[in-house]
Write an enzyme that holds these catalytic residues in place. Sequence first.
Site, PDB file in Angstrom:
ATOM      1  N   GLY A  24       0.807  -1.214   0.000  1.00 48.46           N
ATOM      2  CA  GLY A  24       0.000   0.000   0.000  1.00 48.46           C
ATOM      3  C   GLY A  24       0.838   1.260   0.000  1.00 48.46           C
ATOM      4  O   GLY A  24       2.060   1.226   0.057  1.00 48.46           O
ATOM      5  N   HIS A  26      -2.811   7.261  10.870  1.00 46.06           N
ATOM      6  CA  HIS A  26      -3.369   6.641  12.064  1.00 46.06           C
ATOM      7  C   HIS A  26      -3.436   7.695  13.161  1.00 46.06           C
ATOM      8  O   HIS A  26      -2.543   8.555  13.263  1.00 46.06           O
ATOM      9  CB  HIS A  26      -2.498   5.487  12.562  1.00 46.06           C
ATOM     10  CG  HIS A  26      -2.351   4.367  11.575  1.00 46.06           C
ATOM     11  ND1 HIS A  26      -3.423   3.757  10.981  1.00 46.06           N
ATOM     12  CD2 HIS A  26      -1.249   3.751  11.101  1.00 46.06           C
ATOM     13  CE1 HIS A  26      -2.983   2.805  10.170  1.00 46.06           C
ATOM     14  NE2 HIS A  26      -1.670   2.789  10.219  1.00 46.06           N
ATOM     15  N   CYS A  86      -3.657   6.751   0.511  1.00 44.56           N
ATOM     16  CA  CYS A  86      -3.413   5.543  -0.294  1.00 44.56           C
ATOM     17  C   CYS A  86      -2.968   5.884  -1.716  1.00 44.56           C
ATOM     18  O   CYS A  86      -3.034   5.046  -2.618  1.00 44.56           O
ATOM     19  CB  CYS A  86      -4.642   4.641  -0.316  1.00 44.56           C
ATOM     20  SG  CYS A  86      -5.182   4.141   1.331  1.00 44.56           S
TER      21      CYS A  86
END
EC number: 2.3.1.181
Length: 252
Positions: free
Chosen positions: A96, A101, A197
Amino acid sequence: MLYSAIMEKVVLVEDLGLNDYKATWEYQEELFKHVVDLKIKNRREETNLPTPNYFLFVEHPHVYTLGKSGDLSNLLLTEKQLADKGATFYKINRGGDITYHGPGQIVGYPILDLENFFTDIHKYLRLLEETIILTLAEYGLKTQRSPGETGVWLDVGTPFARKICAMGVRASRWVTMHGFALNVNADLGYFDHIIPCGIRGKAVTSLQVELGLDKVDEAEVKGKILKHFEVLFECEFKSVVLDGSLTGTRNL
């Protein structure tokens, strides 16, 4: 003589609470190495000791991580701006591109010996996605996969497509690490500083936003995740209580 490994269907689940990304990564590596070393021992010595499986829940302080095939230009902050945001950055060994986070996000790291279940990485990723899809369905959300894009999305194929759960895994000798990050009560403003992403023009969302709530019960969400994971992977969870730190003694 070929050894015949015992298929261990018990998964030890640990909730690490809010923990530093690097410390948790090192702990994942510790568990990962333990499983791999045991598999190597079984093959060399023709033994059939069962290999353990783990599932870590954690929330991280603000951090951006870039997968091994990711593009650093998808991080839109300088080092100083990162510091000003109270965030850190790591290049890591999962698949990825870049992701975020932070608090209010449920991160799950399954460290499984897939030879205890099935030897198919694509099936593994699809079952991880299905775990989240079924969990969110319990909140009345219709989520789905997006062709060619790992993770869980809403309104795929429309101008309103948005991602609610990112995924990125690593596997070696059929042992997995890393996993998924589900936005529950996360501050979505932190996603403005990356191209999530590596996909331009796609928004991100959270369970809190989609439900229009002040706060979603994260413990309840975790329980639903475990319930669906247990059915899909045909496993049994066993809770493990840590000593309160990532550096304490554990019986692996």
